[in-house]
Structures are given as C-alpha cells and as structure tokens.
Design a protein around this motif. Structure first.
Motif, mmCIF file in Angstrom:
data_model
loop_
_atom_site.group_PDB
_atom_site.id
_atom_site.type_symbol
_atom_site.label_atom_id
_atom_site.label_comp_id
_atom_site.label_asym_id
_atom_site.label_seq_id
_atom_site.Cartn_x
_atom_site.Cartn_y
_atom_site.Cartn_z
ATOM 1 N N GLU A 4 0.838 -1.205 0.000
ATOM 2 C CA GLU A 4 0.000 0.000 0.000
ATOM 3 C C GLU A 4 0.871 1.253 0.000
ATOM 4 O O GLU A 4 0.513 2.274 -0.563
ATOM 5 C CB GLU A 4 -0.882 -0.014 1.233
ATOM 6 C CG GLU A 4 -1.931 1.068 1.222
ATOM 7 C CD GLU A 4 -2.555 1.230 2.585
ATOM 8 O OE1 GLU A 4 -3.552 1.943 2.666
ATOM 9 O OE2 GLU A 4 -2.046 0.652 3.553
ATOM 10 N N ARG A 10 1.234 4.293 -4.928
ATOM 11 C CA ARG A 10 0.808 5.650 -4.560
ATOM 12 C C ARG A 10 0.711 6.538 -5.807
ATOM 13 O O ARG A 10 -0.254 7.277 -5.976
ATOM 14 C CB ARG A 10 1.822 6.235 -3.564
ATOM 15 C CG ARG A 10 1.347 7.463 -2.877
ATOM 16 C CD ARG A 10 2.330 7.841 -1.787
ATOM 17 N NE ARG A 10 2.249 6.942 -0.650
ATOM 18 C CZ ARG A 10 1.346 7.084 0.323
ATOM 19 N NH1 ARG A 10 0.486 8.074 0.277
ATOM 20 N NH2 ARG A 10 1.312 6.256 1.327
ATOM 21 N N LEU A 13 -2.332 5.674 -7.776
ATOM 22 C CA LEU A 13 -3.558 6.216 -7.172
ATOM 23 C C LEU A 13 -3.634 7.724 -7.342
ATOM 24 O O LEU A 13 -4.716 8.276 -7.559
ATOM 25 C CB LEU A 13 -3.610 5.854 -5.684
ATOM 26 C CG LEU A 13 -3.758 4.371 -5.393
ATOM 27 C CD1 LEU A 13 -3.781 4.128 -3.898
ATOM 28 C CD2 LEU A 13 -5.022 3.806 -6.036
ATOM 29 N N ARG A 17 -6.608 9.717 -9.035
ATOM 30 C CA ARG A 17 -7.286 10.797 -8.327
ATOM 31 C C ARG A 17 -7.358 12.037 -9.218
ATOM 32 O O ARG A 17 -8.376 12.711 -9.294
ATOM 33 C CB ARG A 17 -6.487 11.116 -7.065
ATOM 34 C CG ARG A 17 -7.228 11.912 -6.027
ATOM 35 C CD ARG A 17 -6.260 12.366 -4.964
ATOM 36 N NE ARG A 17 -5.572 11.286 -4.280
ATOM 37 C CZ ARG A 17 -6.095 10.598 -3.274
ATOM 38 N NH1 ARG A 17 -7.288 10.894 -2.837
ATOM 39 N NH2 ARG A 17 -5.418 9.632 -2.702
ATOM 40 N N VAL A 32 -11.078 6.261 -4.453
ATOM 41 C CA VAL A 32 -9.648 5.957 -4.429
ATOM 42 C C VAL A 32 -9.320 5.045 -3.244
ATOM 43 O O VAL A 32 -8.450 4.182 -3.345
ATOM 44 C CB VAL A 32 -8.813 7.264 -4.415
ATOM 45 C CG1 VAL A 32 -7.341 6.961 -4.271
ATOM 46 C CG2 VAL A 32 -9.061 8.034 -5.698
ATOM 47 N N ASP A 33 -10.037 5.202 -2.146
ATOM 48 C CA ASP A 33 -9.848 4.274 -1.023
ATOM 49 C C ASP A 33 -10.157 2.846 -1.467
ATOM 50 O O ASP A 33 -9.388 1.912 -1.230
ATOM 51 C CB ASP A 33 -10.772 4.643 0.136
ATOM 52 C CG ASP A 33 -10.153 5.719 1.003
ATOM 53 O OD1 ASP A 33 -8.988 6.083 0.719
ATOM 54 O OD2 ASP A 33 -10.820 6.202 1.930
ATOM 55 N N GLY A 36 -7.823 1.812 -4.137
ATOM 56 C CA GLY A 36 -6.503 1.687 -3.532
ATOM 57 C C GLY A 36 -6.316 0.322 -2.906
ATOM 58 O O GLY A 36 -5.268 -0.320 -3.069
#
Lengths: 381, 107
Positions: A4, A10, A13, A17, A32-33, A36
């Motif tokens: 993660e 990152r 993501l 976003r 995105v959560d 993710g």
C-alpha cells in the motif's frame, strides 16, 4: 514493506485521483480508497514481479482505469480531449461567476502571497491584505457550498490548467521528481514551522504569536486534508505561496549579504550632498564657487540637468536646481532659501567701522613671531 | 459481438446476484464474477458498478480492518437491493428467453 505504501502504487492512485478530480472530493476519496485497496491487493498478488509497468500491464493506465470506473459508476464521462461532459450543464455565463471568482481568487491570492515577501515592498501590504480578504471570501464560499469545487474544476480554464499539470507530471522531468511526492508530509511540517516562525519574527505580541501558531496548525491539517478534499487547496496554496516567497527572500538576502563584503571598497572621495550653497558673512549667496578637499582634489558631485540622463560631475557650486514647471523642465539658478548669518563675532556686527581697530590690533599679533610659514611670508611681500 | 458490450448492461444484475448469498469486498466480488464465467469483466467496471449501486441505495457497506494490507470495504444487499435483484432477474430471464428464441431460430 506493505504494498500500500509502495511509491508505484501511490503514484498510480495519485494519477487516478487526478483523472477523477472534477468529481466531488468526498466521492473521489471513497473511490480511491476502494480502488486503492484493490490496487494494493493486486500488487501483493504479483509479489516479486511487481513493478509500476507490471501494474499498468495488469490494470491498464490509471487514467484508463479511472475512465472505466467513471463510466461504470455513471459519473460524467470525459471526452478524448479530457473535458468533462457533465450531465448537468457546464457552468457558463452568470452561473460561472461564483466558481470563476473562486478559482481566480485562489490564483491571485497565491501569487500575491508569493510576491510580497520576495519584493519586500511595503506598499504591497495593502495589496496583500486585499488578496487575503478576497482569498478568505473564496475559501468561505468553497467551504460553505461543497459542490462549488466541482463547478470550479469544470471551468474550461481549470480543465486546461489540470491538463497542463498532467502533461508536466507525465513528462520525463515530472516522472523524475514523482518520488518526491512521498516527502509531502515533510513539506507540510516545514510550511507550518515557517508560518509559526514568521509570527514570532514579525511581532512580539502574544496575540500574533497565538494566531500564527493556529495558522501553522491549520496549514498542517490542510495539507493532509487537501489530498482527498480539494476545498482545502484554498488554504494550502496561499500558505505555500507565502512560505516559498519568504524562503526565496531569505535565500536572496543571505546570498546578498555574503556577497556584500566583496562589493564594499574604501572610497577616498568624501560623500557630498547633491548640492552645496555657500553664503558670505552678510548672508549673500555666492555663486560659481569651486570646492576642493585638503589634498587639492575637486569635490565633484553629479548633476542632472534638463534632458540629461547621465550625471555630469563637477565641483562648481551651487548647481542649478532642476524643476518641472508648467513650461517643462527648467534649470533654476540661485539659492532656494535665504539665511541669516548668526552674529557670533563682534567684528561682523560693527561693520566697516571696526576694520580700523582690527588693523590696529593686527601689529601686536604679527609682532609675536609664530612658527607658521604663512606669516613669515607676509612681511616679505 | 464483443462480450464487454453485453456485460455493460447486465453488470448490475451480475453484481447484485453475486452479493445475494454473501457480502463481499470489491476484489472479492470481481473474483467471484470471474469464477462464475465472466472473464471479460474489467476491474474498474466492477468497482464503478459497486459504487453506483451503493450511491443508488441498493447496497450498504461496512469496513473490516485487515491485519495485513489495507482495510476492506464490504458491500451487502439491503432490502431495496434485493427487490431490484428480483425485478431485474425477472426482466433478464424474460429477455434471455426471447433472445434465445430469436437467435435459436437463426443459428
């Protein structure tokens, strides 16, 4: 290491976003959560074979992923050009006033916050206060009316700006600095510290200190929040502007100060005022006086006449005054003021009648033999 | 005809059906759909569909902390979701029969 936290995940993501950034911030945050967790899980599945390229190979580019998700979720879809085709009409005309004001207030406020510390222009304070007020109104609007952020991001200029930023981010240089995103929390901390330090430096008053500490804390919180909620940009961007402006000004003054000693040189020419007026003992102004120092060097000072932009240095005083009158530039001769010479010496008050006594008292003075050469010269001539 | 074109229309139904017996999180739903034979379904489409059904009030969600990796958001069918599944299922079967008849004659 948890996948993660992997920079590649990152970065993936973050790009996702970005692609969804015209949607309400809360919605983007949840998507995105969710995604993710998915991307992280996919990354974990890959194990040793995991890489940014492998991730893109498996899931497609973040942009494609976001577009597919957007389509399936029934959000407004993006055209090929990247402009969102909103189901609601795009803000235009008077409907665009509030979002447009909000966006440009943010831009102006950030630029002014950046410029004021750099220029150190005290006249700029009024501009700064004005920009602060406008920025505060804009921030108030965004926080009071959540959908405004969506309207702002749908503005053509905002879309163009975002496209530009995306192109920069996807350029080679942008990719090279992408890992620096991981240092963002460090920057938030630095920003908060500088804001607090500014409060301490600029005023000793405890009220200002408390306010600056509160602002520092706010900027820290805003940094974290702005990642998921774009409304906080209205706080983070001006804060970033003023801190970067201050840091640049600081670096500039340090460089200037360290370079200064090499620039300073001993100047044997005494500093003269721009002009010198000479009066005789009766207070009558003298003209065409030439000044010299103790070594016989002329005491030049520059003079700017009409139609001359280069100073003409000479030692003739007083120099004509240059005044801009109704007839244009004029060179005015003579002293602009009159003086009364203080009557300290009794000789000057009695006038010519005292010349006789002074001459009569002169012989005893000359009769005492002083070692001065000038006096010995006088009798021979 | 491309399966993905067909899938788009029926993904709602498929996702609701997968969640009928057991709650699931996004990746889990995706895997169950693939195991069920929908190999062409896109990852992002499933997440988007879940999001849309959730926004439409047909699903509820809850978060389960995970020891390793990120927390998982589970989705479950609620009453409106079950009602929608029943209705969509009925429409689908009728539609499938009709199309079966049509295509069956031609093929």
């Amino acid at each position: 290491m948890s996948p993660e936290l992997d920079p590649a995940v990152r970065a993936y993501l973050d790009r996702m976003r970005e692609e969804l950034s015209d949607l309400p911030a809360a919605e983007v945050g949840e998507i995105v959560d969710d995604a993710g967790a998915h991307v992280a899980e996919v990354a974990e599945e890959m194990g040793d074979e995991f890489s940014a390229a492998a991730l893109t190979g498996r899931l497609g580019t973040p942009e494609a992923y976001a577009r597919e998700l957007r389509a399936a979720a029934g959000y407004p879809v993006l055209t090929a050009a990247g402009y969102p085709v909103l189901t609601a009409e795009r803000p235009s005309g008077t409907a665009a006033l509030a979002p447009r004001f909000t966006l440009w207030a943010l831009v102006a406020c950030t630029l002014v916050a950046l410029a004021v510390p750099i220029t150190r222009d005290h006249d700029g304070m009024e501009l700064f206060v004005l920009a602060c007020l406008v920025g505060a109104v804009a921030a108030g609007l965004v926080f009071a009316h959540r959908p405004l952020v969506g309207e702002v991001t749908a503005l053509p200029e905002a879309v163009a700006l975002r496209d530009g930023l995306r192109r920069v981010a996807q350029s080679d240089a942008g990719r090279a600095v992408a890992p620096l995103r991981a240092l963002q929390p460090v920057w938030w901390l630095v920003r908060a510290v500088v804001i607090a330090a500014l409060g301490v430096l600029l005023s000793g008053s405890p009220v200002v200190l408390l306010v600056s500490l509160a602002l520092a804390a706010l900027s820290l919180v805003a940094g974290v929040k702005a990642r998921t909620d774009r409304r906080w940009l209205w706080i983070t961007l001006p804060a970033t502007g003023i801190v970067i402006g201050f840091l640049l000004a600081l670096v500039g003054s340090v460089l200037f100060r360290s370079a200064a000693p090499t620039q300073v040189s001993y100047n044997p020419q005494p500093q003269l005022p721009d002009n010198v007026y000479v009066f005789d003992k009766d207070g009558k102004p003298l003209t065409d006086v030439y000044l010299y120092d103790e070594n016989g060097r002329p005491l030049d000072s520059p003079w700017y006449g009409c139609g001359e932009n280069r100073g003409r240095p000479d030692n003739q005083y007083p120099k004509p005054r240059v005044s801009q009158g109704e007839n244009g530039c004029e060179e005015v001769r003579g002293a602009p003021f009159a003086v009364v010479i203080p009557s300290t010496a009794p000789a000057s008050t009695t006038g010519s009648t005292t010349t006789a006594p002074t001459t009569t008292t002169a012989p005893p003075v000359t009769s005492t033999p002083p070692p001065s050469s000038t006096v010995t010269v006088v009798p021979t001539t | 005809m491309d399966t993905s074109q067909l899938l788009k229309g029926v993904l709602d139904l498929a996702v609701l059906a997968v969640l009928r017996k057991e709650d699931g999180y996004g990746y889990d739903v995706l895997r169950r759909l693939r195991q069920g034979g929908l190999g062409d379904v896109g990852d992002a489409s499933v997440y988007g569909t879940l999001r849309r059904l959730y926004n439409a009030g047909l699903l509820t969600s809850y978060v389960v902390p995970s020891e390793e990796g990120p927390h998982r958001k589970y989705y479950s069918l609620n009453e409106p979701g079950r009602a929608r599944l029943l209705e969509s299922g009925r429409i689908w079967r009728s539609f499938a029969r009709t199309l079966d008849d049509l295509v069956g004659e031609e093929a």
